[in-house]
Each structure stands twice: as C-alpha cells, then as structure tokens.
Scaffold this active site. Structure first.
Site, PDB file in Angstrom:
ATOM      1  N   GLU A   1      -8.909   3.842  58.911  1.00 32.06           N
ATOM      2  CA  GLU A   1      -9.677   4.473  59.978  1.00 32.06           C
ATOM      3  C   GLU A   1     -10.039   3.480  61.077  1.00 32.06           C
ATOM      4  OE1 GLU A   1     -11.788   8.334  58.002  1.00 32.06           O
ATOM      5  OE2 GLU A   1     -12.896   6.457  57.844  1.00 32.06           O
TER       6      GLU A   1
ATOM      7  N   ALA B   1     -19.060   9.017  49.838  1.00 28.41           N
ATOM      8  CA  ALA B   1     -20.176   9.742  50.454  1.00 28.41           C
ATOM      9  C   ALA B   1     -20.347  11.119  49.829  1.00 28.41           C
ATOM     10  CB  ALA B   1     -19.956   9.860  51.959  1.00 28.41           C
TER      11      ALA B   1
ATOM     12  N   LYS C   1     -34.367  -1.030  53.060  1.00 27.55           N
ATOM     13  CA  LYS C   1     -34.562  -2.218  53.891  1.00 27.55           C
ATOM     14  C   LYS C   1     -34.445  -1.906  55.381  1.00 27.55           C
ATOM     15  CE  LYS C   1     -29.745  -3.732  53.292  1.00 27.55           C
ATOM     16  NZ  LYS C   1     -28.875  -4.814  52.786  1.00 27.55           N
TER      17      LYS C   1
END
Length: 401
Positions: free
Chosen positions: A166, A311, A36
């Site tokens: 983080e 990831a 997208k």
C-alpha cells in the site's frame, strides 16, 4: 464499584470501550481507558499519512470526545509493567488497580535482529513515525535540486505484505504530483518493493497476488524477490536464492517486513510467543478469568486466520470482549467462544484502485477501492458516529492532502 481497566486505544481497546459505553447498563462499574496518546488513529491509513495524501488532523479521533458517559474515563500514560498477581498496572505517571483488565497494547515492528534496521530504516508503527517519514520524503523532493543526489529519489520498501504494497503504490501515485510541484523528471524516481518471494501479499491467492504485482509494475514500482540481510545508511543488501548478494542504493528505506506484540508484555514476565500471549477460547489469559488480551498482543488459536486483517480481527475481539465483560460484572457465565467472522480483506493500490477478497470472491479495481473505503468508514461510524465519517472518512475523491 467494579473497575474495568483497558490498556491501549487501538482497534481492540477502543472498540471494547465503546461497546461498554453503548451496552453496559450497570452504573456501579467504572471504565478507564489508558493510552500514551490522546487520540486514536487508523493504523490502516498510516501509509497515506506517510506519503502525504491524508492529513494527520483528519486521522486523529480524540478519546475524550468519545468517552462521555458517567464513570467512563481516559488517562494519558505510557504503560511500563503489568503485574497480574497483584492486579496492578505501572505507568510512567501513575499506578492503576483493576477488577477486570483488557490488554490491547498493539504492535511493534519486528526487525528480526537484522543489522541496521533500527538505525537506518523508517517504520510505520505510529502516527508520529508516519509524520516523520512524510517530512523526510517531502524534503528529499523539495531539496533535490540543491544536492542532485540520485539516491534522494530512490525509495526501498522492505516487505511485500499489506503495509509495504500500500505504501509503494501510494507513493508511486503521488510521486507524479511531487515531481510536478518540485520541477523534477518523474523518471528519476525509483521505488523498489522487496519481498521474500515472487508471491507478494502472501495472504491472497496466487492470481490476486499476480494482479497486484502487475498493477504495481504499471505504476513504475520495481518488485524484487530476495531477502534483505542488512540495512545501511544509503541502501540495503539483498541475498538471492543462490546466496549471492547485491546492494540497492537509496537514501530512504522503509521496514514493513514484520510486527510483534508490545514489548511491555515480554517485560512483564508473562508467558509469550513473539511478545504475544496465547489466550483461551474466551480471549482470557489462561488461569485469570479477569484478564482479557486483544489484537496484536493475543494469539487466539480458535479462529480462522485466512485473509484476517489485523484491524478487522482486533475490532471483533474488542466488541466480543466488551460483551463478555458485561456478562461477568452481572455475574453471568461465559458460554459463547470467540469466532472470527471474515467480512472481506482489501489492499489498496492507490486511492482508486485495490485488490481483495469479499464473500469468497476476488475483486479488483474501483469496486475493491470502494469496499476499502467502506470498511474504513464503517469503523469510524462504529466508534465515533456519522458526523465523524463525514469529517474524517474515505471517499471517491480526496478531501485532504
């Protein structure tokens, strides 16, 4: 001509596409990547974009700059439904057919049906969401002297996993600069990190969790143990272990307490758990050898999940899937099962500080921060090459704000 269709350009989908581009020798195969967005962005750096310490311009890697080989194409579209039985994919702009399908549509925030989360809390699920939060934070600091509302300088982060820790650390580090630029007393800034227990970063062992907590507190972050039971327009309601409740007032609430697979999976009537598909040892949809599922959309049971960052896991799934697709189009049988290889997990506590696990040992401080930057740069190198590492990589000193 056989057609490989890849849904989603995140870590899994893009790694699959680039693996095919490098190693597929059969010229009678087309590869189509659908996303997208026109670009890939590292979700592991969204907290920096949201705080304002990493530019969105540097974060973007455009698919059309990467997929240049003959018979490799990129299409911008939003997928709405997956019809496995008819081998048809519906998007907002077109319908697509395939011979082999890779589902890698990423994650969505999981609000666990808690009141007010969707209405009042920010999420870090996309680059655009990170930019929206960045503008919101900068406005709260720049306009503070007009409103003098103490809640404008109070920030609540719900969730003490990777993203929450983080973000809280990055904001705490950068708040000094924002206060200096806007003429605000740093003591007015309050950052609350709320987790379900005293043990933040539950994927790490207790001693590393404690080190991370101490580092956050040294930066001025208030680490809170409790359950968020409601998000409000001006704060959150927290429940203690004894079922008593209290409120923290703030005009900025960030929800990082959980994710789930893409809602497209569930809307396509595929069998799921938390919008994820349980796959076999080859990452295939059971009963459909031509369909692979990667990343946050997949539940792979035959893998080690200890310290497994999304990831890193998705990237390995993508490479493995690409190699398997090459075997299938060449008429070969799949024999090697997917096995996750843990190469280290690092959580940043600001740009030059971090904690993590590498080679089975805990690491902290600048060595951990160096490893974090190395991991980010290695990903860019793997999909976009050396020059993009120089332009977009993470180094000891920041190159963009």
């Amino acid at each position: 001509m056989k057609n490989i269709l890849i849904l989603g350009g995140g870590y899994g989908g893009l790694k699959c596409a680039t693996t095919l581009q490098k190693k597929l020798e059969n010229e009678d195969v087309s590869v189509e990547l659908i996303s997208k967005h026109d670009y890939h962005y590292p979700t592991t750096l969204l907290h920096k974009i949201a705080v304002g310490t990493y530019s969105a311009r540097k974060a973007r890697i455009f698919y059309r700059h990467l997929l240049k080989r003959k018979n490799f194409s990129f299409f911008k579209d939003t997928i709405t439904k997956i019809d496995i039985k008819n081998r048809q994919i519906s998007g907002e702009l077109a319908c697509y057919k395939y011979d082999y399908l890779v589902i890698s549509l990423g994650f969505e925030p999981n609000d666990f049906n808690l009141k007010g989360v969707n209405e009042y809390a920010f999420k870090l699920s996309t680059l655009n969401e990170a930019l929206r939060l960045r503008h919101h934070i900068e406005t709260k600091f720049k306009d503070y002297r007009y409103h003098m509302d103490e809640k404008d300088l109070v920030f609540v982060v719900c969730g003490s996993g990777f993203t929450g820790v983080e973000f809280a650390a990055e904001l705490a580090n950068h708040a000094k600069n924002l206060c200096e630029m806007c003429g605000i007393d740093k003591k007015l800034v309050k950052i609350h990190l709320i987790g379900r227990s005293e043990h933040i970063l539950p994927m790490f062992r207790a001693d590393l969790s404690q080190i991370a907590k101490e580092k956050l507190e040294k930066l001025g972050v208030n680490v809170v143990a409790g359950n968020v039971i409601e998000c409000q327009k001006d704060g959150v309601v927290i429940e203690n272990a004894d079922k008593s409740t209290y409120e923290i007032k703030a005009n900025t609430v960030l929800w990082t307490a959980g994710v789930k697979g893409s809602s497209v999976i569930k809307d396509s009537n595929l069998e799921t758990r938390a919008s994820r598909i349980e796959v076999n040892e080859f990452l295939q949809l059971p009963g459909y050898e031509d369909v692979f599922v990667l990343g946050d959309c997949a539940i792979a049971n035959d893998r080690d999940i200890i310290h497994a960052p999304t990831a890193q896991l998705a990237s390995q799934m993508g490479e493995y899937c690409g190699l398997n697709l090459i075997k299938l189009v060449n008429g070969e049988e799949l024999k090697t099962k997917f096995k996750f290889k843990h190469r280290g997990t690092v959580c940043s506590i600001g740009h030059t500080d971090a904690i993590g696990m590498a080679f089975g040992k805990g690491i902290t401080g600048e060595p951990a921060a160096f490893l974090k930057n190395f991991i980010e740069n290695k990903w860019i190198f793997g999909v976009a090459g050396f020059w993009n590492v120089l332009k977009k990589g993470q180094f000891r000193f920041r190159s963009s704000y």
